[in-house]
Design a protein around this motif. Sequence first.
Motif, PDB file in Angstrom:
ATOM      1  N   LEU A  58       0.818  -1.213   0.000  1.00 23.00           N
ATOM      2  CA  LEU A  58       0.000   0.000   0.000  1.00 23.00           C
ATOM      3  C   LEU A  58       0.857   1.272   0.000  1.00 23.00           C
ATOM      4  CD1 LEU A  58      -2.812   1.218  -0.053  1.00 23.00           C
ATOM      5  CD2 LEU A  58      -2.840   1.077   2.447  1.00 23.00           C
ATOM      6  N   PRO A  59       1.914   1.357   0.810  1.00 23.81           N
ATOM      7  CA  PRO A  59       2.755   2.564   0.743  1.00 23.81           C
ATOM      8  C   PRO A  59       3.395   2.747  -0.639  1.00 23.81           C
ATOM      9  CG  PRO A  59       3.180   1.373   2.774  1.00 23.81           C
ATOM     10  CD  PRO A  59       2.318   0.484   1.921  1.00 23.81           C
ATOM     11  N   ALA A  60       3.781   1.641  -1.264  1.00 22.89           N
ATOM     12  CA  ALA A  60       4.361   1.728  -2.609  1.00 22.89           C
ATOM     13  C   ALA A  60       3.310   2.195  -3.612  1.00 22.89           C
ATOM     14  CB  ALA A  60       4.928   0.378  -3.035  1.00 22.89           C
ATOM     15  N   MET A  61       2.071   1.745  -3.422  1.00 17.61           N
ATOM     16  CA  MET A  61       0.999   2.170  -4.317  1.00 17.61           C
ATOM     17  C   MET A  61       0.775   3.672  -4.198  1.00 17.61           C
ATOM     18  SD  MET A  61      -2.811   0.644  -4.805  1.00 17.61           S
ATOM     19  CE  MET A  61      -3.780   1.684  -3.742  1.00 17.61           C
ATOM     20  N   ILE A  62       0.753   4.173  -2.980  1.00 18.15           N
ATOM     21  CA  ILE A  62       0.580   5.608  -2.762  1.00 18.15           C
ATOM     22  C   ILE A  62       1.739   6.379  -3.390  1.00 18.15           C
ATOM     23  CG2 ILE A  62       0.487   7.412  -0.990  1.00 18.15           C
ATOM     24  CD1 ILE A  62      -0.971   5.251   0.779  1.00 18.15           C
ATOM     25  N   ALA A  63       2.951   5.891  -3.192  1.00 17.17           N
ATOM     26  CA  ALA A  63       4.130   6.542  -3.783  1.00 17.17           C
ATOM     27  C   ALA A  63       4.041   6.541  -5.313  1.00 17.17           C
ATOM     28  CB  ALA A  63       5.406   5.857  -3.322  1.00 17.17           C
ATOM     29  N   SER A  64       3.564   5.436  -5.884  1.00 17.96           N
ATOM     30  CA  SER A  64       3.463   5.356  -7.346  1.00 17.96           C
ATOM     31  C   SER A  64       2.425   6.334  -7.888  1.00 17.96           C
ATOM     32  CB  SER A  64       3.136   3.928  -7.790  1.00 17.96           C
ATOM     33  OG  SER A  64       1.809   3.572  -7.445  1.00 17.96           O
ATOM     34  N   GLU A  65       1.349   6.527  -7.137  1.00 18.34           N
ATOM     35  CA  GLU A  65       0.340   7.495  -7.567  1.00 18.34           C
ATOM     36  C   GLU A  65       0.910   8.913  -7.552  1.00 18.34           C
ATOM     37  OE1 GLU A  65      -2.600   6.405  -4.694  1.00 18.34           O
ATOM     38  OE2 GLU A  65      -3.604   5.025  -6.075  1.00 18.34           O
ATOM     39  N   ILE A  66       1.717   9.204  -6.555  1.00 15.61           N
ATOM     40  CA  ILE A  66       2.376  10.516  -6.485  1.00 15.61           C
ATOM     41  C   ILE A  66       3.340  10.676  -7.665  1.00 15.61           C
ATOM     42  CG2 ILE A  66       3.992  11.930  -5.135  1.00 15.61           C
ATOM     43  CD1 ILE A  66       2.593  10.674  -2.605  1.00 15.61           C
ATOM     44  N   MET A  67       4.070   9.602  -7.996  1.00 17.77           N
ATOM     45  CA  MET A  67       4.979   9.646  -9.147  1.00 17.77           C
ATOM     46  C   MET A  67       4.222   9.924 -10.442  1.00 17.77           C
ATOM     47  SD  MET A  67       7.618   6.508  -8.704  1.00 17.77           S
ATOM     48  CE  MET A  67       7.521   5.734  -7.116  1.00 17.77           C
ATOM     49  N   LEU A  68       3.070   9.281 -10.591  1.00 17.27           N
ATOM     50  CA  LEU A  68       2.297   9.469 -11.818  1.00 17.27           C
ATOM     51  C   LEU A  68       1.733  10.884 -11.924  1.00 17.27           C
ATOM     52  CD1 LEU A  68       0.604   5.976 -11.951  1.00 17.27           C
ATOM     53  CD2 LEU A  68       2.239   6.902 -13.609  1.00 17.27           C
ATOM     54  N   VAL A  69       1.294  11.437 -10.820  1.00 19.60           N
ATOM     55  CA  VAL A  69       0.819  12.831 -10.842  1.00 19.60           C
ATOM     56  C   VAL A  69       1.990  13.767 -11.135  1.00 19.60           C
ATOM     57  CG1 VAL A  69      -0.192  14.687  -9.459  1.00 19.60           C
ATOM     58  CG2 VAL A  69      -1.185  12.397  -9.378  1.00 19.60           C
ATOM     59  N   ALA A  70       3.142  13.502 -10.528  1.00 17.75           N
ATOM     60  CA  ALA A  70       4.332  14.327 -10.793  1.00 17.75           C
ATOM     61  C   ALA A  70       4.741  14.225 -12.263  1.00 17.75           C
ATOM     62  CB  ALA A  70       5.480  13.902  -9.883  1.00 17.75           C
ATOM     63  N   SER A  71       4.656  13.024 -12.834  1.00 23.03           N
ATOM     64  CA  SER A  71       5.009  12.870 -14.249  1.00 23.03           C
ATOM     65  C   SER A  71       4.044  13.652 -15.131  1.00 23.03           C
ATOM     66  CB  SER A  71       5.047  11.391 -14.655  1.00 23.03           C
ATOM     67  OG  SER A  71       3.761  10.863 -14.847  1.00 23.03           O
ATOM     68  N   MET A  72       2.763  13.674 -14.756  1.00 25.72           N
ATOM     69  CA  MET A  72       1.801  14.458 -15.539  1.00 25.72           C
ATOM     70  C   MET A  72       2.069  15.952 -15.389  1.00 25.72           C
ATOM     71  SD  MET A  72      -0.506  14.598 -17.760  1.00 25.72           S
ATOM     72  CE  MET A  72      -1.091  12.934 -17.941  1.00 25.72           C
ATOM     73  N   PHE A  73       2.465  16.371 -14.191  1.00 25.94           N
ATOM     74  CA  PHE A  73       2.837  17.780 -13.997  1.00 25.94           C
ATOM     75  C   PHE A  73       4.006  18.142 -14.919  1.00 25.94           C
ATOM     76  CE2 PHE A  73       5.460  21.050 -12.007  1.00 25.94           C
ATOM     77  CZ  PHE A  73       4.542  22.089 -11.935  1.00 25.94           C
ATOM     78  N   LEU A  74       5.025  17.275 -14.983  1.00 24.91           N
ATOM     79  CA  LEU A  74       6.153  17.523 -15.881  1.00 24.91           C
ATOM     80  C   LEU A  74       5.683  17.588 -17.332  1.00 24.91           C
ATOM     81  CD1 LEU A  74       9.030  15.301 -14.460  1.00 24.91           C
ATOM     82  CD2 LEU A  74       8.795  17.782 -14.333  1.00 24.91           C
ATOM     83  N   PHE A  75       4.768  16.702 -17.690  1.00 27.48           N
ATOM     84  CA  PHE A  75       4.261  16.708 -19.065  1.00 27.48           C
ATOM     85  C   PHE A  75       3.523  18.003 -19.370  1.00 27.48           C
ATOM     86  CE2 PHE A  75       1.283  15.150 -22.458  1.00 27.48           C
ATOM     87  CZ  PHE A  75       2.251  14.993 -23.433  1.00 27.48           C
ATOM     88  N   VAL A  76       2.759  18.504 -18.417  1.00 26.94           N
ATOM     89  CA  VAL A  76       2.075  19.789 -18.602  1.00 26.94           C
ATOM     90  C   VAL A  76       3.106  20.889 -18.878  1.00 26.94           C
ATOM     91  CG1 VAL A  76       0.743  21.589 -17.406  1.00 26.94           C
ATOM     92  CG2 VAL A  76       0.008  19.201 -17.280  1.00 26.94           C
ATOM     93  N   VAL A  77       4.164  20.916 -18.090  1.00 30.38           N
ATOM     94  CA  VAL A  77       5.221  21.915 -18.281  1.00 30.38           C
ATOM     95  C   VAL A  77       5.845  21.767 -19.667  1.00 30.38           C
ATOM     96  CG1 VAL A  77       7.512  22.648 -17.480  1.00 30.38           C
ATOM     97  CG2 VAL A  77       5.706  22.160 -15.810  1.00 30.38           C
ATOM     98  N   ILE A  78       6.140  20.526 -20.052  1.00 30.31           N
ATOM     99  CA  ILE A  78       6.764  20.261 -21.352  1.00 30.31           C
ATOM    100  C   ILE A  78       5.852  20.712 -22.488  1.00 30.31           C
ATOM    101  CG2 ILE A  78       7.489  18.394 -22.906  1.00 30.31           C
ATOM    102  CD1 ILE A  78       8.440  16.935 -20.252  1.00 30.31           C
ATOM    103  N   VAL A  79       4.567  20.378 -22.402  1.00 34.00           N
ATOM    104  CA  VAL A  79       3.619  20.763 -23.457  1.00 34.00           C
ATOM    105  C   VAL A  79       3.514  22.280 -23.557  1.00 34.00           C
ATOM    106  CG1 VAL A  79       1.184  20.737 -24.135  1.00 34.00           C
ATOM    107  CG2 VAL A  79       2.307  18.613 -23.415  1.00 34.00           C
TER     108      VAL A  79
END
Length: 130
Positions: free
Chosen positions: A97-118
């Motif tokens: 469960l902690p890894a799942m929560i961390a992975s969700e944070i990673m995915l949101v962070a990756s989308m934030f980076l993608f927003v910046v890139i776009v």
Amino acid sequence: MISVSNNFLRLGVLSALVGMTLGVWMGANQDFVLRPVHAHINLLGFASMMLFGLFYRAFPAAGRGWLPLAHFGLSVLGFLILMPSLALMLLQKPLFLPAMIASEIMLVASMFLFVVIVFMATMKKEPATV
């Protein structure tokens, strides 16, 4: 050098294959406990990764530098941790469960980076046409 675009596209089609195979298995066994995993593999793995890859193909300059590499790394790591963690949670074994929560944070962070890139790629002035 293999481009970020190619890496996203390859991950996308592999995800489609895995997601479809899981869907067929669930249907054949009439066991739909893992349907959220199936949906996440198809949406995050296939649809999102393919769209990322196509964006980087359409805007090749956006695929250069450390931001796209960070975007790719966070996307892949988050995706690869989330899928088995989610599956285990749905199977009543929330070991990661902690890894799942961390992975969700990673995915949101990756989308934030993608927003910046776009935004960076699409705000550049285009040459005037005559």
